[in-house]
Scaffold this motif. Structure first.
Motif, PDB file in Angstrom:
ATOM      1  N   MET A  95      38.709 -24.854  46.183  1.00  0.00           N
ATOM      2  CA  MET A  95      39.967 -24.628  46.445  1.00  0.00           C
ATOM      3  C   MET A  95      40.518 -23.812  45.199  1.00  0.00           C
ATOM      4  SD  MET A  95      41.172 -26.174  49.123  1.00  0.00           S
ATOM      5  CE  MET A  95      40.019 -26.700  50.344  1.00  0.00           C
ATOM      6  N   ASP A  96      40.794 -22.671  45.380  1.00  0.00           N
ATOM      7  CA  ASP A  96      41.515 -21.971  44.345  1.00  0.00           C
ATOM      8  C   ASP A  96      43.141 -21.806  44.341  1.00  0.00           C
ATOM      9  OD1 ASP A  96      39.097 -21.084  43.037  1.00  0.00           O
ATOM     10  OD2 ASP A  96      39.010 -19.354  44.365  1.00  0.00           O
ATOM     11  N   ASN A  97      43.406 -22.886  45.338  1.00  0.00           N
ATOM     12  CA  ASN A  97      44.928 -23.013  45.188  1.00  0.00           C
ATOM     13  C   ASN A  97      45.339 -23.925  44.306  1.00  0.00           C
ATOM     14  OD1 ASN A  97      47.634 -24.582  46.182  1.00  0.00           O
ATOM     15  ND2 ASN A  97      47.896 -22.396  46.953  1.00  0.00           N
ATOM     16  N   ARG A  98      46.096 -23.689  43.378  1.00  0.00           N
ATOM     17  CA  ARG A  98      46.486 -25.070  42.377  1.00  0.00           C
ATOM     18  C   ARG A  98      46.700 -26.255  43.043  1.00  0.00           C
ATOM     19  NH1 ARG A  98      48.869 -22.668  37.161  1.00  0.00           N
ATOM     20  NH2 ARG A  98      48.947 -20.418  38.116  1.00  0.00           N
ATOM     21  N   LEU A  99      47.665 -26.236  44.213  1.00  0.00           N
ATOM     22  CA  LEU A  99      48.070 -27.295  44.743  1.00  0.00           C
ATOM     23  C   LEU A  99      47.011 -28.146  45.370  1.00  0.00           C
ATOM     24  CD1 LEU A  99      51.405 -25.940  46.155  1.00  0.00           C
ATOM     25  CD2 LEU A  99      51.451 -27.370  44.329  1.00  0.00           C
ATOM     26  N   LEU A 100      46.101 -27.506  45.963  1.00  0.00           N
ATOM     27  CA  LEU A 100      45.162 -28.108  46.563  1.00  0.00           C
ATOM     28  C   LEU A 100      43.896 -28.508  45.654  1.00  0.00           C
ATOM     29  CD1 LEU A 100      44.656 -25.685  49.537  1.00  0.00           C
ATOM     30  CD2 LEU A 100      45.935 -27.991  49.726  1.00  0.00           C
ATOM     31  N   ALA A 101      43.709 -28.006  44.737  1.00  0.00           N
ATOM     32  CA  ALA A 101      42.339 -27.896  43.738  1.00  0.00           C
ATOM     33  C   ALA A 101      42.166 -29.160  42.972  1.00  0.00           C
ATOM     34  CB  ALA A 101      42.786 -26.810  42.499  1.00  0.00           C
ATOM     35  N   LYS A 102      43.111 -29.904  42.765  1.00  0.00           N
ATOM     36  CA  LYS A 102      43.035 -31.322  42.171  1.00  0.00           C
ATOM     37  C   LYS A 102      43.432 -32.391  42.977  1.00  0.00           C
ATOM     38  CE  LYS A 102      43.147 -29.370  37.608  1.00  0.00           C
ATOM     39  NZ  LYS A 102      43.806 -29.304  36.182  1.00  0.00           N
ATOM     40  N   LEU A 103      43.342 -32.283  44.300  1.00  0.00           N
ATOM     41  CA  LEU A 103      43.772 -33.494  45.058  1.00  0.00           C
ATOM     42  C   LEU A 103      42.507 -34.711  45.020  1.00  0.00           C
ATOM     43  CD1 LEU A 103      45.033 -31.909  48.466  1.00  0.00           C
ATOM     44  CD2 LEU A 103      46.178 -33.228  46.575  1.00  0.00           C
ATOM     45  N   PRO A 104      43.058 -35.709  44.952  1.00  0.00           N
ATOM     46  CA  PRO A 104      42.031 -36.734  45.192  1.00  0.00           C
ATOM     47  C   PRO A 104      41.282 -36.705  46.360  1.00  0.00           C
ATOM     48  CG  PRO A 104      44.060 -37.775  44.855  1.00  0.00           C
ATOM     49  CD  PRO A 104      44.338 -36.316  45.094  1.00  0.00           C
ATOM     50  N   ALA A 105      39.787 -37.034  46.085  1.00  0.00           N
ATOM     51  CA  ALA A 105      39.017 -36.811  47.312  1.00  0.00           C
ATOM     52  C   ALA A 105      39.180 -37.214  48.662  1.00  0.00           C
ATOM     53  CB  ALA A 105      37.270 -37.369  47.120  1.00  0.00           C
ATOM     54  N   ARG A 106      39.767 -38.614  48.511  1.00  0.00           N
ATOM     55  CA  ARG A 106      40.335 -39.086  49.914  1.00  0.00           C
ATOM     56  C   ARG A 106      41.491 -38.186  50.522  1.00  0.00           C
ATOM     57  NH1 ARG A 106      44.073 -41.636  52.510  1.00  0.00           N
ATOM     58  NH2 ARG A 106      45.521 -41.732  50.988  1.00  0.00           N
ATOM     59  N   LEU A 148      42.098 -34.905  49.916  1.00  0.00           N
ATOM     60  CA  LEU A 148      41.544 -33.669  50.481  1.00  0.00           C
ATOM     61  C   LEU A 148      40.732 -33.595  51.778  1.00  0.00           C
ATOM     62  CD1 LEU A 148      41.164 -30.615  49.539  1.00  0.00           C
ATOM     63  CD2 LEU A 148      39.089 -31.321  48.246  1.00  0.00           C
ATOM     64  N   LYS A 149      40.160 -34.821  51.794  1.00  0.00           N
ATOM     65  CA  LYS A 149      39.192 -35.208  53.143  1.00  0.00           C
ATOM     66  C   LYS A 149      40.167 -35.086  54.236  1.00  0.00           C
ATOM     67  CE  LYS A 149      35.786 -37.729  52.857  1.00  0.00           C
ATOM     68  NZ  LYS A 149      34.855 -38.842  53.032  1.00  0.00           N
ATOM     69  N   LEU A 150      41.627 -35.510  54.155  1.00  0.00           N
ATOM     70  CA  LEU A 150      42.474 -35.667  55.271  1.00  0.00           C
ATOM     71  C   LEU A 150      42.952 -34.322  55.399  1.00  0.00           C
ATOM     72  CD1 LEU A 150      44.315 -38.811  54.640  1.00  0.00           C
ATOM     73  CD2 LEU A 150      42.691 -38.614  56.359  1.00  0.00           C
ATOM     74  N   VAL A 151      43.258 -33.270  54.301  1.00  0.00           N
ATOM     75  CA  VAL A 151      43.930 -32.120  54.271  1.00  0.00           C
ATOM     76  C   VAL A 151      43.088 -31.029  54.782  1.00  0.00           C
ATOM     77  CG1 VAL A 151      45.232 -30.336  52.822  1.00  0.00           C
ATOM     78  CG2 VAL A 151      45.651 -32.786  52.734  1.00  0.00           C
ATOM     79  N   GLN A 152      41.683 -31.178  54.425  1.00  0.00           N
ATOM     80  CA  GLN A 152      40.918 -29.844  54.492  1.00  0.00           C
ATOM     81  C   GLN A 152      40.611 -29.563  56.176  1.00  0.00           C
ATOM     82  OE1 GLN A 152      37.472 -30.626  52.101  1.00  0.00           O
ATOM     83  NE2 GLN A 152      37.472 -28.535  51.252  1.00  0.00           N
ATOM     84  N   PRO A 153      40.573 -30.501  57.064  1.00  0.00           N
ATOM     85  CA  PRO A 153      40.198 -30.199  58.542  1.00  0.00           C
ATOM     86  C   PRO A 153      41.521 -29.094  59.096  1.00  0.00           C
ATOM     87  CG  PRO A 153      39.914 -32.637  58.133  1.00  0.00           C
ATOM     88  CD  PRO A 153      40.708 -31.945  56.818  1.00  0.00           C
ATOM     89  N   HIS A 154      42.456 -29.048  58.281  1.00  0.00           N
ATOM     90  CA  HIS A 154      43.855 -28.505  58.821  1.00  0.00           C
ATOM     91  C   HIS A 154      43.936 -26.958  58.424  1.00  0.00           C
ATOM     92  CE1 HIS A 154      44.900 -32.015  60.969  1.00  0.00           C
ATOM     93  NE2 HIS A 154      44.742 -32.874  59.901  1.00  0.00           N
ATOM     94  N   LEU A 155      43.111 -26.633  56.985  1.00  0.00           N
ATOM     95  CA  LEU A 155      43.150 -25.574  56.422  1.00  0.00           C
ATOM     96  C   LEU A 155      42.285 -24.537  57.140  1.00  0.00           C
ATOM     97  CD1 LEU A 155      42.927 -26.907  52.844  1.00  0.00           C
ATOM     98  CD2 LEU A 155      45.057 -26.335  53.989  1.00  0.00           C
ATOM     99  N   GLN A 156      42.911 -23.396  57.439  1.00  0.00           N
ATOM    100  CA  GLN A 156      42.177 -22.267  58.062  1.00  0.00           C
ATOM    101  C   GLN A 156      42.113 -21.211  56.775  1.00  0.00           C
ATOM    102  OE1 GLN A 156      44.178 -20.529  61.236  1.00  0.00           O
ATOM    103  NE2 GLN A 156      42.368 -19.066  61.650  1.00  0.00           N
ATOM    104  N   ALA A 157      40.866 -20.379  56.541  1.00  0.00           N
ATOM    105  CA  ALA A 157      40.865 -19.607  55.627  1.00  0.00           C
ATOM    106  C   ALA A 157      41.562 -18.330  56.255  1.00  0.00           C
ATOM    107  CB  ALA A 157      39.521 -19.257  54.929  1.00  0.00           C
TER     108      ALA A 157
END
Length: 167
Positions: free
Chosen positions: A1-12, A14-23
Motif C-alpha cells: 500500500m503506497d497510500n500513507r492512510l492505508l499503509a500502516k493500518l493494523p492487519a485486522r 486492513l483485512k476489512l478494508v482491502q476487499p473493497h479497494l480496486q486498483a
C-alpha cells in the motif's frame, strides 16, 4: 500500500478494508467528483496529484487543495454529506485505489483506527487549505507558486518511487 492512510493500518483493519479497494489508473484531467453530485467512490492515490477546485460563476477555476499519496478524496462522506461541493480531477497522472462510498462507510464503522486516521487527515487538509488561502492573500505570486511547485514535485516523486518499486 503506497497510500500513507492505508499503509500502516493494523492487519485486522486492513483485512476489512482491502476487499473493497480496486486498483485504478488516474489519468490526466480525469474527473473524480463533480460539484453537487453524489459521491460514488473514495479515492486513495498512490502516486500523482489530484486537484480540488471551485468554479465561480464567472468561469474562473480556483484550486484550493491538492491531494497526493498522503491523502484521499471523499472527505464530505466522513462528515455526513453525500455530495462534493467542488470538482476533483487528476492534475498529474498516477495510480491509486478506489472504493465504493457506501461500502467504505460501512467498513469505517468496523475500523476505528482507520476512521480516526481519516478524521486526522480531514484536519490536515483543512490546515493545508487555510495555509494556502493565507499564503495566496499575504504573499506575492512567487511564494504561493513555489509552494505549489514543491508540493507537486514531492507528490510526483512519490509516483516515480511507486513505479520503481513495481518494476
Amino acid at each position: 500500500m503506497d497510500n500513507r492512510l492505508l499503509a500502516k493500518l493494523p492487519a485486522r483493519e486492513l483485512k476489512l478494508v482491502q476487499p473493497h479497494l480496486q486498483a485504478v489508473e488516474l489519468r490526466y484531467t480525469q474527473v473524480l467528483a463533480e460539484p453537487d453530485e453524489p459521491i460514488t467512490h473514495m479515492y486513495f492515490p498512490t502516486g500523482g496529484v489530484l486537484s480540488m477546485v471551485n468554479e465561480p460563476e464567472d468561469g474562473d477555476i480556483v484550486e484550493f487543495a491538492t491531494v497526493g499519496n498522503e491523502g484521499m478524496v471523499g472527505v464530505p462522506l466522513l462528515l455526513g454529506a453525500l455530495t462534493m461541493p467542488s470538482r476533483v480531477f487528476v492534475q498529474v497522472e498516477g495510480a491509486g485505489f478506489r472504493a465504493a462510498a457506501k461500502d467504505m462507510l460501512e467498513v469505517l464503522r468496523q475500523t476505528p483506527t482507520f476512521h480516526g486516521r481519516l478524521m486526522r487527515y480531514v484536519m490536515a487538509l483543512l490546515n493545508q487549505i487555510a495555509q494556502g488561502t493565507s499564503c495566496n492573500r499575504l504573499h506575492e505570486v512567487q511564494e504561493p507558486c513555489a509552494r505549489w511547485l514543491l508540493h507537486t514535485h514531492d507528490r510526483s516523486m512519490a509516483r516515480a518511487s511507486c513505479r520503481r518499486k513495481s518494476s
